[in-house]
Write a protein that holds these residues in place. Sequence first.
Motif, PDB file in Angstrom:
ATOM      1  N   VAL A   1      85.769  51.024  46.332  1.00  0.00           N
ATOM      2  CA  VAL A   1      85.388  49.638  46.052  1.00  0.00           C
ATOM      3  C   VAL A   1      84.220  49.230  46.959  1.00  0.00           C
ATOM      4  CG1 VAL A   1      86.144  47.234  46.187  1.00  0.00           C
ATOM      5  CG2 VAL A   1      87.627  48.934  45.152  1.00  0.00           C
ATOM      6  N   MET A   2      84.309  49.664  48.230  1.00  0.00           N
ATOM      7  CA  MET A   2      83.225  49.358  49.169  1.00  0.00           C
ATOM      8  C   MET A   2      81.901  49.934  48.681  1.00  0.00           C
ATOM      9  SD  MET A   2      83.444  47.778  52.125  1.00  0.00           S
ATOM     10  CE  MET A   2      82.543  48.657  53.384  1.00  0.00           C
ATOM     11  N   LEU A   3      81.983  51.204  48.240  1.00  0.00           N
ATOM     12  CA  LEU A   3      80.770  51.859  47.737  1.00  0.00           C
ATOM     13  C   LEU A   3      80.208  51.082  46.559  1.00  0.00           C
ATOM     14  CD1 LEU A   3      81.393  55.706  47.774  1.00  0.00           C
ATOM     15  CD2 LEU A   3      79.793  54.395  49.147  1.00  0.00           C
ATOM     16  N   LEU A   4      81.122  50.665  45.691  1.00  0.00           N
ATOM     17  CA  LEU A   4      80.721  49.986  44.459  1.00  0.00           C
ATOM     18  C   LEU A   4      80.080  48.632  44.751  1.00  0.00           C
ATOM     19  CD1 LEU A   4      81.246  51.031  41.545  1.00  0.00           C
ATOM     20  CD2 LEU A   4      82.991  49.254  41.389  1.00  0.00           C
ATOM     21  N   VAL A   5      80.711  47.853  45.629  1.00  0.00           N
ATOM     22  CA  VAL A   5      80.224  46.489  45.825  1.00  0.00           C
ATOM     23  C   VAL A   5      79.186  46.378  46.933  1.00  0.00           C
ATOM     24  CG1 VAL A   5      82.345  45.444  44.948  1.00  0.00           C
ATOM     25  CG2 VAL A   5      82.086  45.794  47.399  1.00  0.00           C
ATOM     26  N   THR A   6      79.105  47.365  47.812  1.00  0.00           N
ATOM     27  CA  THR A   6      78.140  47.248  48.914  1.00  0.00           C
ATOM     28  C   THR A   6      77.007  48.256  48.791  1.00  0.00           C
ATOM     29  OG1 THR A   6      80.043  46.671  50.254  1.00  0.00           O
ATOM     30  CG2 THR A   6      77.997  47.007  51.423  1.00  0.00           C
ATOM     31  N   ALA A   7      77.387  49.525  48.728  1.00  0.00           N
ATOM     32  CA  ALA A   7      76.344  50.558  48.741  1.00  0.00           C
ATOM     33  C   ALA A   7      75.517  50.533  47.455  1.00  0.00           C
ATOM     34  CB  ALA A   7      76.983  51.919  48.935  1.00  0.00           C
TER      35      ALA A   7
END
Lengths: 431, 320
Positions: free
Chosen positions: B43-49
């Motif tokens: 989720v972090m990758l999706l929404v941030t990276a």
Amino acid sequence: MRQRRRRRLGTAAVAALALCGLAGCGVSDPGPPTLTWYINPDSGGQAEIAAACTAAANGAYDIEVSTLPRESSEQRQQLVRRLAAGDSSIDIMSLDPPYIPEFAQAGFLAPVPAEVGARAIDGVAQSAIDGATWNDQLVTIPFWANTQLLWYKKSVAEAAGLDMTQPVTWDQLVAAAQAQDTQIAAQGRRAESLVVWFNALIQSAGGEVITQTADRPEDIQLGLDSPQSQRASAVMSEIANSGVVGPAFTTAGEDESVASFENGAAGFMVNWPFVWGRAKSGVEGGTLDQSVVDDYGWAVYPEVDPGTPSAPPYGGINLGVGASSRYPDLAYQATECITSDENQKAYFISDGNPAASLAVFEDPEVIAEFPMAPVIAQSLQQAKPRPQTAYYSEVSGSLQREYHPPTAVSPATGPDAAALIRAVLSGEELL
Amino acid sequence: MTTTAPPSTGSATAAPAPARHTSDRVRAERRLGWMLAGPAFAVMLLVTAYPIFQAIYDSLFSYRLTDPGNRSFVGLGNYWVVLTDALWWQSFGVTAFITVVTVAVELVLGFALALVMLKALKGLRPILRAAILLPYAIITVVSAFAWQFAFDLTSGFVNSWFAWLPGISAETDWFGQTGTSLLVICLAEIWKTTPFISLLLLAGLAQVPDVLQEAAQVDGATWWQRMRKVTIPNMKAAIMVALLFRTLDAFRVFDSVFIMTAGANGTETVSFLAYRQTIARLEIGLGSAVSVLLFLSVVLIAFGFIKGFKVDLAQARGEK
């Protein structure tokens, strides 16, 4: 065992129902297609028209309204994002005219069928037709047309010895305001309203912000270095520095202007006709004395040079049909209902927004409600739209940056603004 | 966690079974760790990276949302345009000014409030904390509107309340000049986020061992000496976290400027500049370049703080 199976079956049925609910399947009678009309916020008049047209469609379609943000620039931002993403829920849009070229150029608008277009411009004010057109083609349907008037206090004008039956100039207004120790309410805020004012000044002086439009942003020709532009800048600077604009001038928009006109601080004001509806509501609500409204006078927008007719600001709303709409034909059918003379008249009376159709201004009911209707009709014939370009927001943003605060406008402002617009349009400078 | 043994290279009799057993356990734990943290990581990758990389990619193009046909690759051209533009540096200066002023004032005020909360009588403490924290619970846009209405020339009450002060009269237009506009923006920011900084500092204060304070007191240290030599050095990590969070937040200031002045009178910040290029002008390329530069500034600030304070967070957590 059986119980477990039953439970499993139950779970599956619930899941299937939930999925169907999400996907909208299993509905045998979907009813008439629903057309979504994205409207600018108003006093409910557009929603009433939507209901009336739904009833008149006899089941051919339903119109639902969805309200956009209050500021026209924010309305544009929301619509552009959705249209660029191919949102098929946008069937009809209430569009502010300056953004129409951009929408048309980007292919966001479904083409207007020839016969619908011919009917749409029949008996409509020329400024409204101009505002609905891009590259010589009608791309939207005129719905209501707005124009600014010069509002004045009869008592103030009389005391100053101004003959308001004849056109007056800005210079005369400044002199009168100084003599009567009153203010002129104009819109000096860094916002679209400032561009509206500047555009009216330059057009009234006989010039244009954009003299030649083009598809490529670098090829657009500007008229900001011209003598007419200098004249407009001089008038703006003179008004701003004359001491008759009030202390909040550089942050004042239309609402602040009307507030100072209502409370008596301003004896003169340039503003849209909504001020009349607002004054009448104020009297009904007990916040404004009838004597204040009785003192209201109205005339065509002030001239820059005596004898040269003014070019009042043109605004209003046109209806566009989304290019990704699933029902463009029905949507255009609906626009014919929405913009019928009856509905334009009803909307004029309910919301105070003048019709695009000139016949409406001769209606006795309209004249009884809006005694200034003939002046609005005349003003609409004289009105000029803001610069017609697909890059309007850049042009407007640059003008806002250079002409704000109006107290600092000088002969160099025009060339500076032209240089900024050129640099911004060719991607060499930020805005 | 420190029991991981390297693969055994010793004799065959050197108990390989327990080593394999430990290794299996560690592997299973790792797998479990990934299973637990994996979704959050994805989720972090999706929404941030993803948006960061998308912005970096977009910043290399001249691309207008309403004119996708004319999209062209310009390399680092957009960065050159931004960095050579006076508007960028003006916005950067305004942002830095707001950041430095608000963070400095908030640190002092927040520390004072944290001390008050720490020392308050037990019965009074919950009410006091709630009262101090209340402004932070208000949405920034709402607080910005409240401050705008208060200082507004026509509807505001500030001019009539403070007309007795020199320089303030019924006709003082706070949003008419750069200086006064920035003053109101800073005041609104300080009012809104001082509670946040005081809460973080309160946590730091509570962690200073009483034994040290008592020892210093026995040694005859004054309040100021105890504060300087015992309290503040022991809450360095908390001060750093408070300053870092607040600086990053202040550097991205947007709402107050948007509501109060809409960037007029030279009050535009970097975030507002990015918003106007991307959302108002629809120049996705230029706007992305501004956003990436803002992102880099934020990374640099974070890096600078961590290096400058020389706080080892791993040590603070007791991992070393």
